[in-house]
Design a protein around this motif. Structure first.
Motif, PDB file in Angstrom:
ATOM      1  N   VAL A  49      13.432  13.112 -30.708  1.00  0.00           N
ATOM      2  CA  VAL A  49      13.282  13.468 -32.123  1.00  0.00           C
ATOM      3  C   VAL A  49      11.993  14.270 -32.268  1.00  0.00           C
ATOM      4  O   VAL A  49      11.169  14.330 -31.348  1.00  0.00           O
ATOM      5  N   LYS A  50      11.815  14.868 -33.439  1.00  0.00           N
ATOM      6  CA  LYS A  50      10.584  15.608 -33.705  1.00  0.00           C
ATOM      7  C   LYS A  50       9.475  14.643 -34.134  1.00  0.00           C
ATOM      8  O   LYS A  50       9.737  13.680 -34.860  1.00  0.00           O
ATOM      9  N   ARG A 108      18.362  23.865 -42.176  1.00  0.00           N
ATOM     10  CA  ARG A 108      18.631  22.591 -41.502  1.00  0.00           C
ATOM     11  C   ARG A 108      17.539  21.606 -41.897  1.00  0.00           C
ATOM     12  O   ARG A 108      16.391  21.987 -42.074  1.00  0.00           O
ATOM     13  N   HIS A 109      17.927  20.350 -41.999  1.00  0.00           N
ATOM     14  CA  HIS A 109      16.990  19.320 -42.428  1.00  0.00           C
ATOM     15  C   HIS A 109      16.572  18.455 -41.249  1.00  0.00           C
ATOM     16  O   HIS A 109      17.404  18.068 -40.427  1.00  0.00           O
ATOM     17  N   PHE A 110      15.272  18.162 -41.169  1.00  0.00           N
ATOM     18  CA  PHE A 110      14.728  17.347 -40.079  1.00  0.00           C
ATOM     19  C   PHE A 110      13.954  16.157 -40.640  1.00  0.00           C
ATOM     20  O   PHE A 110      13.244  16.280 -41.645  1.00  0.00           O
ATOM     21  N   THR A 111      14.109  15.022 -39.974  1.00  0.00           N
ATOM     22  CA  THR A 111      13.307  13.836 -40.264  1.00  0.00           C
ATOM     23  C   THR A 111      12.308  13.663 -39.122  1.00  0.00           C
ATOM     24  O   THR A 111      12.703  13.674 -37.947  1.00  0.00           O
ATOM     25  N   TYR A 112      11.041  13.518 -39.450  1.00  0.00           N
ATOM     26  CA  TYR A 112       9.991  13.412 -38.446  1.00  0.00           C
ATOM     27  C   TYR A 112       9.588  11.948 -38.247  1.00  0.00           C
ATOM     28  O   TYR A 112       9.642  11.138 -39.180  1.00  0.00           O
ATOM     29  N   TRP A 113       9.144  11.631 -37.038  1.00  0.00           N
ATOM     30  CA  TRP A 113       8.816  10.250 -36.682  1.00  0.00           C
ATOM     31  C   TRP A 113       7.484  10.177 -35.953  1.00  0.00           C
ATOM     32  O   TRP A 113       7.121  11.089 -35.206  1.00  0.00           O
ATOM     33  N   THR A 114       6.787   9.070 -36.163  1.00  0.00           N
ATOM     34  CA  THR A 114       5.616   8.748 -35.346  1.00  0.00           C
ATOM     35  C   THR A 114       6.057   7.749 -34.274  1.00  0.00           C
ATOM     36  O   THR A 114       7.126   7.133 -34.375  1.00  0.00           O
ATOM     37  N   ALA A 136      25.534   4.621 -21.006  1.00  0.00           N
ATOM     38  CA  ALA A 136      24.391   5.219 -21.695  1.00  0.00           C
ATOM     39  C   ALA A 136      24.851   6.027 -22.892  1.00  0.00           C
ATOM     40  O   ALA A 136      25.972   6.553 -22.912  1.00  0.00           O
ATOM     41  N   VAL A 137      23.964   6.126 -23.877  1.00  0.00           N
ATOM     42  CA  VAL A 137      24.115   7.064 -24.995  1.00  0.00           C
ATOM     43  C   VAL A 137      22.987   8.070 -24.870  1.00  0.00           C
ATOM     44  O   VAL A 137      21.813   7.698 -24.802  1.00  0.00           O
ATOM     45  N   PHE A 138      23.352   9.344 -24.858  1.00  0.00           N
ATOM     46  CA  PHE A 138      22.410  10.449 -24.658  1.00  0.00           C
ATOM     47  C   PHE A 138      22.422  11.291 -25.929  1.00  0.00           C
ATOM     48  O   PHE A 138      23.478  11.772 -26.356  1.00  0.00           O
ATOM     49  N   ALA A 139      21.253  11.470 -26.555  1.00  0.00           N
ATOM     50  CA  ALA A 139      21.177  12.196 -27.828  1.00  0.00           C
ATOM     51  C   ALA A 139      19.946  13.088 -27.837  1.00  0.00           C
ATOM     52  O   ALA A 139      18.873  12.681 -28.290  1.00  0.00           O
ATOM     53  N   ASN A 140      20.105  14.292 -27.334  1.00  0.00           N
ATOM     54  CA  ASN A 140      18.982  15.227 -27.267  1.00  0.00           C
ATOM     55  C   ASN A 140      18.932  16.074 -28.534  1.00  0.00           C
ATOM     56  O   ASN A 140      19.868  16.817 -28.830  1.00  0.00           O
ATOM     57  N   ALA A 141      17.847  15.940 -29.299  1.00  0.00           N
ATOM     58  CA  ALA A 141      17.620  16.740 -30.508  1.00  0.00           C
ATOM     59  C   ALA A 141      18.772  16.618 -31.496  1.00  0.00           C
ATOM     60  O   ALA A 141      19.239  17.605 -32.067  1.00  0.00           O
ATOM     61  N   VAL A 142      19.236  15.385 -31.700  1.00  0.00           N
ATOM     62  CA  VAL A 142      20.351  15.127 -32.615  1.00  0.00           C
ATOM     63  C   VAL A 142      19.944  14.141 -33.708  1.00  0.00           C
ATOM     64  O   VAL A 142      20.152  14.396 -34.902  1.00  0.00           O
ATOM     65  N   LEU A 143      19.340  13.031 -33.315  1.00  0.00           N
ATOM     66  CA  LEU A 143      18.988  11.993 -34.286  1.00  0.00           C
ATOM     67  C   LEU A 143      17.909  12.456 -35.255  1.00  0.00           C
ATOM     68  O   LEU A 143      17.688  11.815 -36.285  1.00  0.00           O
ATOM     69  N   LEU A 144      17.271  13.573 -34.980  1.00  0.00           N
ATOM     70  CA  LEU A 144      16.268  14.120 -35.883  1.00  0.00           C
ATOM     71  C   LEU A 144      16.889  14.612 -37.188  1.00  0.00           C
ATOM     72  O   LEU A 144      16.193  14.861 -38.166  1.00  0.00           O
TER      73      LEU A 144
END
Length: 356
Positions: free
Chosen positions: A291-292, A308-314, A255-263
């Motif tokens: 992600v956010k 810090r910079h964030f990218t938002y997703w639907t 598994a790959v686990f990415a909590n609040a990182v790819l954002l």
């Protein structure tokens, strides 16, 4: 290898060597620094007058094996100029070390773009810069004497500037982060067996890794911020620095686990990151990430008091990009906690059993 920033004394010494005043003195900076060492006096004096510029030389012992300069320009841009690596030292990471140092310098100064120009026939240099995250632009660069144009390249530093914020505020982030494990831990535990090997992207203070290990999983801790990795090692954990955009993930994970990182990954870079995650897991392996939720992107100084910079997703957009990266059984759902200030999405997916 050691990187050293040049100062006025270095320039003065080189000028005297060039004029013959120190002709018999050993030159610790090497004899091949043609671009700087042979520059006219008005040129090196002009360079020293550039506010905020950084001139770096890479040393192998006393021998100079590379050089590069970073120069701030208008707005939020900086330029990488005068890049050189000794032919005998190529392929040994010299260029990468110089580029990384200049990226950190530019990001730490609040720049969001690092630009450069390469000769149109210098394929080797272009490959080096592409591996370092630079992208060639469609617009032509300066005209050369033969009528051709330089190739302009640039690297988006928004993620690098965000990493710099974590580097400088790791202790603050750890202090202001809840000690309660993320809900994503339970999502992953429902999808993998006890003993599963997990690659954690963005381990940060290490809270979720401890929870996963307490449940019987084996966790490979990574983070793009060296400060977090050093803290994890000081606590007795194996950890490595990994930039999710350009680093090597490894392979054979369950598994790959990415909590609040790819954002923090730019919208046009996420597919590439997810593809690297895909080949890092075995067939049937799992992706679990958050992600956010929202539209567009934004900067914020919340929580760590640094930008810090964030990218938002639907839901629909994130589902498409995960599927386009090759994952199957993609499940994207909103998981915003009651009363939370920001909305969140959780995504889980699998690598197909027959994926090649």
């Amino acid at each position: 290898m050691e990187l050293r920033a040049l100062d006025a004394d270095d320039w003065q010494r080189w000028s005297r060597v060039r004029r013959g005043a120190l002709a018999d003195a050993p030159d610790a900076f090497g004899s091949r620094l043609v671009d700087w060492q042979d520059a006219a006096e008005d040129r090196w004096r002009a360079r020293l007058s550039i506010p905020g510029a950084l001139d770096l030389v890479a040393f192998d012992g006393d021998r100079a094996v590379g050089m590069a300069s970073g120069v701030p320009v208008e707005g939020d841009r900086a330029e990488l100029i005068s890049m050189w690596v000794d032919p005998a030292a190529r392929g040994q990471g010299v260029a990468g070390a110089l580029i990384d140092a200049l990226v950190r310098w530019a990001a730490g100064a609040g720049r969001t773009v690092l630009a450069l120009a390469v000769m149109p026939d210098n394929a080797r240099a272009r490959r080096v810069y592409e591996r370092a995250g630079f992208v060639a632009l469609d617009e032509p660069g300066d005209v050369l004497p033969d009528g051709r144009h330089e190739v302009l390249m640039r690297r988006d530093l928004r993620a690098d500037r965000t990493l710099d914020a974590y580097e400088r505020a790791a202790a603050v982030y750890a202090d202001r982060t809840s000690a309660d494990r993320a809900a994503l831990v339970d999502d992953l535990l429902a999808l993998v067996p006890r003993g599963a090997r997990v690659l954690e992207l963005g381990s940060g203070p290490g809270r979720d890794a401890l929870a996963l290990e307490a449940a019987g999983l084996r966790v490979d801790r990574t983070d793009g911020a060296r400060t977090f990795v050093e803290r994890l090692r000081a606590d007795g954990h194996a950890a490595r620095v990994l930039d999710v955009r350009t680093g090597m993930f490894g392979s054979g994970y369950d598994a790959v686990f990415a909590n609040a990182v790819l954002l923090h990954v730019q919208r046009d870079e996420l597919t590439g990151v997810l593809r690297r995650a895909l080949v890092a897991v075995r067939p049937g392996g799992v992706l679990a990430a958050t992600v956010k939720r929202g539209e567009g992107d934004a900067w914020t100084t919340a929580k760590v008091d640094r930008a810090r910079h964030f990218t938002y997703w639907t839901e629909d957009a994130l589902t498409r990009v995960v599927a386009d990266a090759g994952w199957v059984d993609v499940d994207v759902r909103e998981t915003t906690a009651p009363g939370a200030d920001e909305r969140w999405l959780t995504v889980t997916a699998h690598r197909a059993e027959d994926h090649r």
